[in-house]
Motif scaffolding. Sequence first.
Motif, PDB file in Angstrom:
ATOM      1  N   GLY A 169      -1.744   8.489  -9.017  1.00 29.01           N
ATOM      2  CA  GLY A 169      -1.727   8.543 -10.014  1.00 29.01           C
ATOM      3  C   GLY A 169      -0.644   6.766  -9.734  1.00 29.01           C
ATOM      4  N   VAL A 170      -0.488   6.129  -9.114  1.00 31.72           N
ATOM      5  CA  VAL A 170      -0.067   5.308  -8.659  1.00 31.72           C
ATOM      6  C   VAL A 170      -1.491   3.732  -8.591  1.00 31.72           C
ATOM      7  CG1 VAL A 170       0.074   4.900  -6.030  1.00 31.72           C
ATOM      8  CG2 VAL A 170       1.685   4.015  -7.767  1.00 31.72           C
ATOM      9  N   TYR A 171      -2.783   5.006  -8.311  1.00 29.11           N
ATOM     10  CA  TYR A 171      -3.488   4.155  -7.401  1.00 29.11           C
ATOM     11  C   TYR A 171      -4.369   2.743  -8.250  1.00 29.11           C
ATOM     12  CZ  TYR A 171      -6.960   5.717 -11.341  1.00 29.11           C
ATOM     13  OH  TYR A 171      -7.758   5.240 -12.618  1.00 29.11           O
ATOM     14  N   LEU A 172      -3.234   2.773  -9.335  1.00 27.36           N
ATOM     15  CA  LEU A 172      -3.955   1.452  -9.750  1.00 27.36           C
ATOM     16  C   LEU A 172      -2.841   0.165  -9.395  1.00 27.36           C
ATOM     17  CD1 LEU A 172      -5.779   2.431 -12.982  1.00 27.36           C
ATOM     18  CD2 LEU A 172      -6.633   0.959 -11.088  1.00 27.36           C
ATOM     19  N   ALA A 173      -2.513   0.456 -10.131  1.00 22.43           N
ATOM     20  CA  ALA A 173      -0.691  -0.344  -9.344  1.00 22.43           C
ATOM     21  C   ALA A 173      -1.228  -1.675  -8.790  1.00 22.43           C
ATOM     22  CB  ALA A 173       0.651   0.122  -9.083  1.00 22.43           C
TER      23      ALA A 173
ATOM     24  N   THR B  64      -2.695  -5.298   0.022  1.00 21.62           N
ATOM     25  CA  THR B  64      -1.112  -4.238   0.971  1.00 21.62           C
ATOM     26  C   THR B  64       0.160  -5.239   0.942  1.00 21.62           C
ATOM     27  OG1 THR B  64      -3.143  -4.151   2.449  1.00 21.62           O
ATOM     28  CG2 THR B  64      -1.423  -3.601   3.426  1.00 21.62           C
ATOM     29  N   ALA B  65       0.489  -5.813   0.808  1.00 26.90           N
ATOM     30  CA  ALA B  65       2.005  -6.230   0.849  1.00 26.90           C
ATOM     31  C   ALA B  65       2.793  -5.477  -0.532  1.00 26.90           C
ATOM     32  CB  ALA B  65       1.595  -7.955   0.855  1.00 26.90           C
ATOM     33  N   ILE B  66       1.752  -5.942  -1.568  1.00 28.10           N
ATOM     34  CA  ILE B  66       2.306  -5.478  -2.904  1.00 28.10           C
ATOM     35  C   ILE B  66       2.436  -3.846  -2.923  1.00 28.10           C
ATOM     36  CG2 ILE B  66       1.555  -5.214  -5.170  1.00 28.10           C
ATOM     37  CD1 ILE B  66       0.415  -7.877  -5.367  1.00 28.10           C
ATOM     38  N   GLY B  67       1.145  -3.235  -2.301  1.00 28.91           N
ATOM     39  CA  GLY B  67       1.175  -1.703  -1.658  1.00 28.91           C
ATOM     40  C   GLY B  67       2.458  -0.972  -1.234  1.00 28.91           C
ATOM     41  N   ILE B  68       2.576  -1.748  -0.135  1.00 29.99           N
ATOM     42  CA  ILE B  68       3.897  -1.895   0.364  1.00 29.99           C
ATOM     43  C   ILE B  68       5.579  -1.836  -0.181  1.00 29.99           C
ATOM     44  CG2 ILE B  68       5.103  -2.124   2.348  1.00 29.99           C
ATOM     45  CD1 ILE B  68       2.588  -3.049   3.533  1.00 29.99           C
ATOM     46  N   PHE B  69       5.050  -3.073  -0.818  1.00 30.48           N
ATOM     47  CA  PHE B  69       6.399  -3.495  -1.626  1.00 30.48           C
ATOM     48  C   PHE B  69       6.579  -2.282  -2.786  1.00 30.48           C
ATOM     49  CE2 PHE B  69       8.263  -5.027  -5.829  1.00 30.48           C
ATOM     50  CZ  PHE B  69       8.946  -6.210  -5.390  1.00 30.48           C
ATOM     51  N   GLY B  70       5.324  -1.718  -3.026  1.00 30.85           N
ATOM     52  CA  GLY B  70       5.819   0.380  -4.285  1.00 30.85           C
ATOM     53  C   GLY B  70       6.044   0.811  -3.446  1.00 30.85           C
TER      54      GLY B  70
ATOM     55  N   THR C 155       0.908   7.372  -0.394  1.00 34.01           N
ATOM     56  CA  THR C 155      -0.160   5.941  -0.468  1.00 34.01           C
ATOM     57  C   THR C 155      -0.263   5.112  -1.247  1.00 34.01           C
ATOM     58  OG1 THR C 155      -0.307   7.525  -2.870  1.00 34.01           O
ATOM     59  CG2 THR C 155      -0.523   9.478  -0.974  1.00 34.01           C
ATOM     60  N   GLU C 156       1.628   4.702  -1.576  1.00 37.36           N
ATOM     61  CA  GLU C 156       1.277   3.269  -2.869  1.00 37.36           C
ATOM     62  C   GLU C 156       0.535   2.296  -1.668  1.00 37.36           C
ATOM     63  OE1 GLU C 156       2.852   1.416  -6.070  1.00 37.36           O
ATOM     64  OE2 GLU C 156       4.015   2.807  -5.612  1.00 37.36           O
ATOM     65  N   SER C 157       1.300   2.071  -0.356  1.00 34.50           N
ATOM     66  CA  SER C 157      -0.083   1.344   0.566  1.00 34.50           C
ATOM     67  C   SER C 157      -0.822   1.379   1.064  1.00 34.50           C
ATOM     68  CB  SER C 157       1.213   1.663   1.873  1.00 34.50           C
ATOM     69  OG  SER C 157       1.374   2.541   2.534  1.00 34.50           O
ATOM     70  N   VAL C 158      -1.654   2.625   1.162  1.00 36.12           N
ATOM     71  CA  VAL C 158      -2.772   2.127   1.249  1.00 36.12           C
ATOM     72  C   VAL C 158      -3.996   2.098  -0.379  1.00 36.12           C
ATOM     73  CG1 VAL C 158      -4.446   4.915   1.339  1.00 36.12           C
ATOM     74  CG2 VAL C 158      -2.074   4.771   2.480  1.00 36.12           C
ATOM     75  N   TRP C 159      -3.365   2.627  -1.469  1.00 38.71           N
ATOM     76  CA  TRP C 159      -3.514   1.998  -2.766  1.00 38.71           C
ATOM     77  C   TRP C 159      -3.799   0.293  -2.293  1.00 38.71           C
ATOM     78  CZ3 TRP C 159      -7.393   5.144  -4.098  1.00 38.71           C
ATOM     79  CH2 TRP C 159      -6.862   6.604  -4.323  1.00 38.71           C
TER      80      TRP C 159
END
Length: 415
Positions: free
Chosen positions: A122-126, A343-349, A71-75
């Motif tokens: 829980g990672v939605y704000l990262a 989006t890049a930061i989400g994929i990175f995460g 989900t982090e890339s989605v966030w």
Amino acid sequence: MQPLLDGAEPHEDGARRHRRIATFLYLGTVLWGVSIGLWSVSLPFRFEQLGLPVVEYGVTLSVYAAGMLLTESVWGLLAFRLGRAGRIGAIGLVVGAATLGLGLSTTFGAFLAALAVLGAVGVYLAPLQRWVSLSYRGPGSEGSGTGRWSSTFGLGLAVGAALGALSFVKVGFLAVSEVSLLFLAGAVVAAMALPWRDAALPRPRLEVRSTVRRLATRPFLVALCLVGLTFMAYTFATNFLQYYSTVLFGGTASEAGYVLGAGRIVALVAAFLLGTVVDRWGAARSIPLGFVLLLAGGIGTWVSASYAEMVAATLVFFAGYGWLSASLLPLALRSMPVADQGTAIGIFGSLEDAGLLLGPLLFGATWEVYGPRSIFPVVTALAAVGVGASLLVALGRDTGTPGALAAEIPVQPPG
């Protein structure tokens, strides 16, 4: 230089806006770190208390990481749409319910369910927080901004880790989870109070296929590989020190919490200090030293003959992680269009999460099959691969070009 919103005064308001953003951004980040640190450092002791095996602990951590991975890339894709108090608060209620559910869990299945939700939601704000920290002071501050966010989050984790183990011994896991919930509530409130209209969020892009094509650059893919290696190795200390420090070195649960807290403080100091070095020298030249420190820490733990030597090696290991946490994200975003950076930061995460997923599985299975000491050569091998790969990056020409934060950023209208 960041563009000013309509009605903003160029000089006076710029400094004030930065202070307001920084206050709520880093307050929310540190409180979030404390919340996670409290329950995460206590979790293995709760498994031991309930008689659940180490391999199930590793599987549970991997489920948590899998939730973040999926989900982090989605966030990240949605990051620039989340800068609204109502949206932040509503999702925070879901995270709070999962945190309380974790404290009430007594079976393997219940832990799996609670941690799956915590990982996925829980990672939605990262991604949003990391982008604001990296960008709000303008171009040329990417490394220091990344280092500040990492060190602030690390400070929260360090405090939570130090308090979590001691609190578990004194009051039990349910009470630890309840305190974790209070810190989470503070983090959500701080995020809601951040002046999002001043943060100059870019207009979001939701064209998934075209975004993926723009992100599929060699520098970005190389950075993703390096971050996966980093976080697989990182789980050696963060998730298994509680076990090997007691089983192999005669420590106690409280001492393990103190060591993890000290290690995270070392990591945050390293991240904070390295940020300006990354801005000055470039991320690619900074990364190999981080992997060298991971390697030295892994080998040092392997050959340690006493608890004190193990602690010293652990601190070296965390110093390496701190250096890497300030340099890997700037490397990944070097030539990334600004509107795609969420989006890049989400994929990175998500690749960080992949490391957090694979690491516990690898170390847990190795421990179960070959015994406790077998995890030391495994972490050494991971760090050695990282040294070699990062040296190739540092000597190559594929790290992108400066200017990830363009002077012209399409800004969302206020409101």
